[in-house]
Scaffold this motif. Structure first.
Motif, PDB file in Angstrom:
ATOM      1  N   ASP A 198      -9.354   3.091   5.309  1.00 60.08           N
ATOM      2  CA  ASP A 198      -8.553   1.931   4.885  1.00 60.08           C
ATOM      3  C   ASP A 198      -9.471   0.833   4.355  1.00 60.08           C
ATOM      4  N   TYR A 199      -9.300   0.483   3.100  1.00 61.74           N
ATOM      5  CA  TYR A 199     -10.188  -0.512   2.484  1.00 61.74           C
ATOM      6  C   TYR A 199     -10.067  -1.868   3.170  1.00 61.74           C
ATOM      7  N   LYS A 200      -8.893  -2.173   3.736  1.00 60.39           N
ATOM      8  CA  LYS A 200      -8.724  -3.462   4.413  1.00 60.39           C
ATOM      9  C   LYS A 200      -9.581  -3.532   5.677  1.00 60.39           C
ATOM     10  N   VAL A 245      -3.906   1.688 -10.936  1.00 62.63           N
ATOM     11  CA  VAL A 245      -3.860   1.711  -9.474  1.00 62.63           C
ATOM     12  C   VAL A 245      -3.846   0.281  -8.939  1.00 62.63           C
ATOM     13  N   GLY A 246      -4.659  -0.594  -9.544  1.00 60.31           N
ATOM     14  CA  GLY A 246      -4.717  -1.986  -9.110  1.00 60.31           C
ATOM     15  C   GLY A 246      -3.388  -2.716  -9.280  1.00 60.31           C
ATOM     16  N   LEU A 247      -2.647  -2.385 -10.323  1.00 63.94           N
ATOM     17  CA  LEU A 247      -1.357  -3.046 -10.556  1.00 63.94           C
ATOM     18  C   LEU A 247      -0.344  -2.720  -9.458  1.00 63.94           C
ATOM     19  N   LYS A 248      -0.542  -1.588  -8.787  1.00 66.13           N
ATOM     20  CA  LYS A 248       0.375  -1.184  -7.719  1.00 66.13           C
ATOM     21  C   LYS A 248      -0.187  -1.494  -6.327  1.00 66.13           C
ATOM     22  N   ALA A 249      -1.313  -2.197  -6.272  1.00 64.92           N
ATOM     23  CA  ALA A 249      -1.952  -2.492  -4.987  1.00 64.92           C
ATOM     24  C   ALA A 249      -1.054  -3.365  -4.117  1.00 64.92           C
ATOM     25  N   LYS A 250      -1.208  -3.221  -2.796  1.00 67.99           N
ATOM     26  CA  LYS A 250      -0.375  -3.943  -1.847  1.00 67.99           C
ATOM     27  C   LYS A 250      -0.779  -5.404  -1.716  1.00 67.99           C
ATOM     28  N   ASP A 251      -2.012  -5.726  -2.035  1.00 68.18           N
ATOM     29  CA  ASP A 251      -2.483  -7.100  -1.863  1.00 68.18           C
ATOM     30  C   ASP A 251      -3.519  -7.454  -2.921  1.00 68.18           C
ATOM     31  N   THR A 252      -3.934  -8.710  -2.883  1.00 69.05           N
ATOM     32  CA  THR A 252      -4.909  -9.200  -3.862  1.00 69.05           C
ATOM     33  C   THR A 252      -6.258  -8.514  -3.708  1.00 69.05           C
ATOM     34  N   GLY A 253      -6.649  -8.229  -2.459  1.00 67.90           N
ATOM     35  CA  GLY A 253      -7.928  -7.563  -2.236  1.00 67.90           C
ATOM     36  C   GLY A 253      -7.988  -6.205  -2.918  1.00 67.90           C
ATOM     37  N   ILE A 295     -10.446  -5.029  -6.031  1.00 70.80           N
ATOM     38  CA  ILE A 295     -11.310  -3.846  -5.939  1.00 70.80           C
ATOM     39  C   ILE A 295     -11.110  -2.946  -7.148  1.00 70.80           C
ATOM     40  N   CYS A 296      -9.856  -2.623  -7.454  1.00 72.38           N
ATOM     41  CA  CYS A 296      -9.574  -1.721  -8.588  1.00 72.38           C
ATOM     42  C   CYS A 296      -9.996  -2.343  -9.914  1.00 72.38           C
ATOM     43  N   GLY A 336     -17.369   3.617  -5.744  1.00 75.21           N
ATOM     44  CA  GLY A 336     -16.377   2.712  -6.315  1.00 75.21           C
ATOM     45  C   GLY A 336     -15.057   3.409  -6.564  1.00 75.21           C
ATOM     46  N   ILE A 337     -15.109   4.625  -7.102  1.00 67.38           N
ATOM     47  CA  ILE A 337     -13.889   5.406  -7.331  1.00 67.38           C
ATOM     48  C   ILE A 337     -13.206   5.731  -6.004  1.00 67.38           C
ATOM     49  N   GLY A 338     -13.996   5.989  -4.959  1.00 71.77           N
ATOM     50  CA  GLY A 338     -13.437   6.254  -3.641  1.00 71.77           C
ATOM     51  C   GLY A 338     -12.595   5.098  -3.130  1.00 71.77           C
ATOM     52  N   PHE A 339     -13.089   3.880  -3.303  1.00 74.41           N
ATOM     53  CA  PHE A 339     -12.318   2.710  -2.881  1.00 74.41           C
ATOM     54  C   PHE A 339     -11.038   2.555  -3.701  1.00 74.41           C
ATOM     55  N   VAL A 340     -11.111   2.834  -4.987  1.00 77.36           N
ATOM     56  CA  VAL A 340      -9.916   2.773  -5.834  1.00 77.36           C
ATOM     57  C   VAL A 340      -8.884   3.795  -5.362  1.00 77.36           C
ATOM     58  N   LEU A 341      -9.339   5.005  -5.043  1.00 79.62           N
ATOM     59  CA  LEU A 341      -8.428   6.046  -4.560  1.00 79.62           C
ATOM     60  C   LEU A 341      -7.750   5.623  -3.268  1.00 79.62           C
ATOM     61  N   ASN A 342      -8.495   4.952  -2.384  1.00 77.96           N
ATOM     62  CA  ASN A 342      -7.883   4.511  -1.135  1.00 77.96           C
ATOM     63  C   ASN A 342      -6.834   3.439  -1.382  1.00 77.96           C
ATOM     64  N   VAL A 343      -7.119   2.533  -2.312  1.00 78.30           N
ATOM     65  CA  VAL A 343      -6.114   1.529  -2.671  1.00 78.30           C
ATOM     66  C   VAL A 343      -4.855   2.222  -3.182  1.00 78.30           C
ATOM     67  N   GLY A 344      -5.047   3.294  -3.943  1.00 80.00           N
ATOM     68  CA  GLY A 344      -3.910   4.037  -4.471  1.00 80.00           C
ATOM     69  C   GLY A 344      -3.114   4.752  -3.405  1.00 80.00           C
ATOM     70  N   LEU A 345      -3.759   5.132  -2.296  1.00 80.33           N
ATOM     71  CA  LEU A 345      -3.058   5.812  -1.216  1.00 80.33           C
ATOM     72  C   LEU A 345      -2.277   4.852  -0.326  1.00 80.33           C
ATOM     73  N   GLN A 346      -2.669   3.598  -0.298  1.00 84.68           N
ATOM     74  CA  GLN A 346      -2.068   2.641   0.649  1.00 84.68           C
ATOM     75  C   GLN A 346      -0.560   2.428   0.454  1.00 84.68           C
ATOM     76  N   PRO A 347      -0.054   2.274  -0.779  1.00 87.35           N
ATOM     77  CA  PRO A 347       1.391   2.046  -0.913  1.00 87.35           C
ATOM     78  C   PRO A 347       2.233   3.187  -0.356  1.00 87.35           C
ATOM     79  N   ASN A 348       1.660   4.399  -0.264  1.00 86.33           N
ATOM     80  CA  ASN A 348       2.391   5.559   0.236  1.00 86.33           C
ATOM     81  C   ASN A 348       1.988   5.939   1.645  1.00 86.33           C
ATOM     82  N   LYS A 349       1.318   4.991   2.332  1.00 86.00           N
ATOM     83  CA  LYS A 349       0.838   5.258   3.684  1.00 86.00           C
ATOM     84  C   LYS A 349       2.016   5.327   4.648  1.00 86.00           C
ATOM     85  N   TYR A 350       1.949   6.290   5.555  1.00 81.45           N
ATOM     86  CA  TYR A 350       3.002   6.407   6.564  1.00 81.45           C
ATOM     87  C   TYR A 350       2.939   5.223   7.530  1.00 81.45           C
TER      88      TYR A 350
END
Length: 378
Positions: free
Chosen positions: A65-67, A305-313, A317-318, A363-377
């Motif tokens: 989790d990037y947060k 991915v950044g446009l769909k991010a849950k927060d500003t952080g 990152i993206c 850097g790509i790894g962090f972007v991928l995690n941001v992309g996974l967050q909106p669909n996190k259980y």
């Protein structure tokens, strides 16, 4: 291991992995390995190792989790400064070609300035997101500038002007991503552009106090390449001719013509700074377009991915990773095509360099995690 995988399954839906981002990164990395093999066959194994380590780092980071990572933004900040300062410690720091930029780890070398780019993206993602409402406050902007200046100074004195400029441009992009107003951006541009013009005018004068002699000569060679064709602009002119000689489809991969830029030693470091010249000569206009298209696709995917991010952080990152890849690619290709003065920046995912390759995968790894967050259980 089973527990670790179970925890991942509980938190993320792996099918939401951004394959549209991973594929162009992998294809570009394969092209990089092939180009490094053509330019310097003895370095291919290390480039493959860099890609493998990078992929592992990307996968691991994408599942964290990037947060949670951003909670350590101050330790990351001071770790960055410590690594940059460590290059001057005898026995640990290593110099080459008059530059003090590397740390000797025994089994390999680490270039801290490459890691700085990722650490600063993470640091300012948290620092600016925590202060989002005050982003247009002059006080906050001055604080942010004061925080980036030590890194810029430590990199500049290595000396490494190109990376200093790259990180300064990245910093400006991070401020914009945090919500800096267009009015402020316009004001800064109105001041910055004339300042750059004045700086260039002063930089070409004898006995100027800002640049080392070799840095001044590179600017002069960029402004008047024919005048310096025998020395400072020699490599860039040969690079342009090599790219042009490839025409539409190139001379063929790993050709053995004695007139090629690599076989004739017409450019130094063809596996790093001038890897684009190898691509243009051997793969032609088509190969150059493919590489540029893949880089553009990666940048666009990061932005999406950044446009769909849950927060500003997450958005910072993206956008920061996208800006870094775009800025560094533009500088590298600009140097190879004589659009910009000669510098020493690598082409992301393509140029040789274990630290550089691994850091871009991080850097790509962090972007991928941001992309996974909106669909996190939940």
């Amino acid at each position: 291991m089973k527990f670790f995988l179970k925890k991942i399954k509980l938190h993320y839906n792996i099918k939401d992995y951004k394959i549209g981002l991973i594929l162009p990164v992998l294809v570009l990395s394969v092209i990089g390995v092939l180009m490094v093999r053509s330019a310097r066959p003895d370095l291919m194994d290390r480039q493959i190792l860099g890609v493998i380590l990078g992929i592992v780092a990307m996968i691991v980071i994408s599942l964290i989790d990037y947060k949670w990572v951003l909670n350590f933004y101050w330790p990351m900040y001071f770790l960055n400064l410590a690594l940059l300062a460590a290059v001057w410690i005898p026995g640990i720091g290593r110099s080459a070609n008059g530059a003090q930029r590397w740390l000797n780890l025994g089994f390999t070398q680490l270039q801290p300035s490459d890691l700085t780019k990722i650490l600063m993206i993470l640091f300012f993602a948290r620092f600016l997101s925590d202060r989002e409402r005050a982003i247009n406050s002059p006080r906050l902007i001055l604080q942010a500038i004061a925080l980036i200046l030590p890194s810029l100074a430590l990199i500049y004195i290595q000396p490494n002007l190109s990376t200093t400029i790259c990180i300064a441009a990245l910093f400006c992009a991070l401020l914009f991503l945090a919500g800096l107003s267009y009015k402020f951006v316009g004001t800064v541009l109105a001041v910055t552009i004339p300042t750059i013009v004045i700086f260039l005018a002063v930089a070409v004068q004898p006995n100027q106090p800002f640049l080392h002699d070799y840095q001044q000569e590179r600017i002069l060679a960029w402004l008047e390449p024919e005048k310096y064709a025998a020395d400072e602009s020699y490599q860039q002119l040969n690079s342009v001719m090599a790219i042009g000689s490839g025409q539409l489809s190139g001379k063929g991969y790993n050709n053995d013509e004695t007139t090629s830029v690599k076989n004739g030693n017409f450019v130094s470091e063809p596996q790093t700074d001038f890897i684009f010249a190898i691509i243009g000569e051997e793969l032609g206009f088509v190969g150059c377009c493919v590489v540029i298209f893949l880089i553009l696709l990666i940048v666009i995917e990061c932005i999406m991915v950044g446009l769909k991010a849950k927060d500003t952080g997450g958005r910072i990152i993206c956008g920061g990773v996208a800006a870094l890849i775009g800025i560094q690619s533009f500088i590298n290709i600009g140097v190879a095509t004589l659009i910009l003065p000669n510098t020493g920046l690598s082409l992301p995912f393509v140029s040789y360099g274990l630290t550089s390759v691994v850091c871009f995968f991080m850097g790509i790894g962090f972007v991928l995690n941001v992309g996974l967050q909106p669909n996190k259980y939940q």
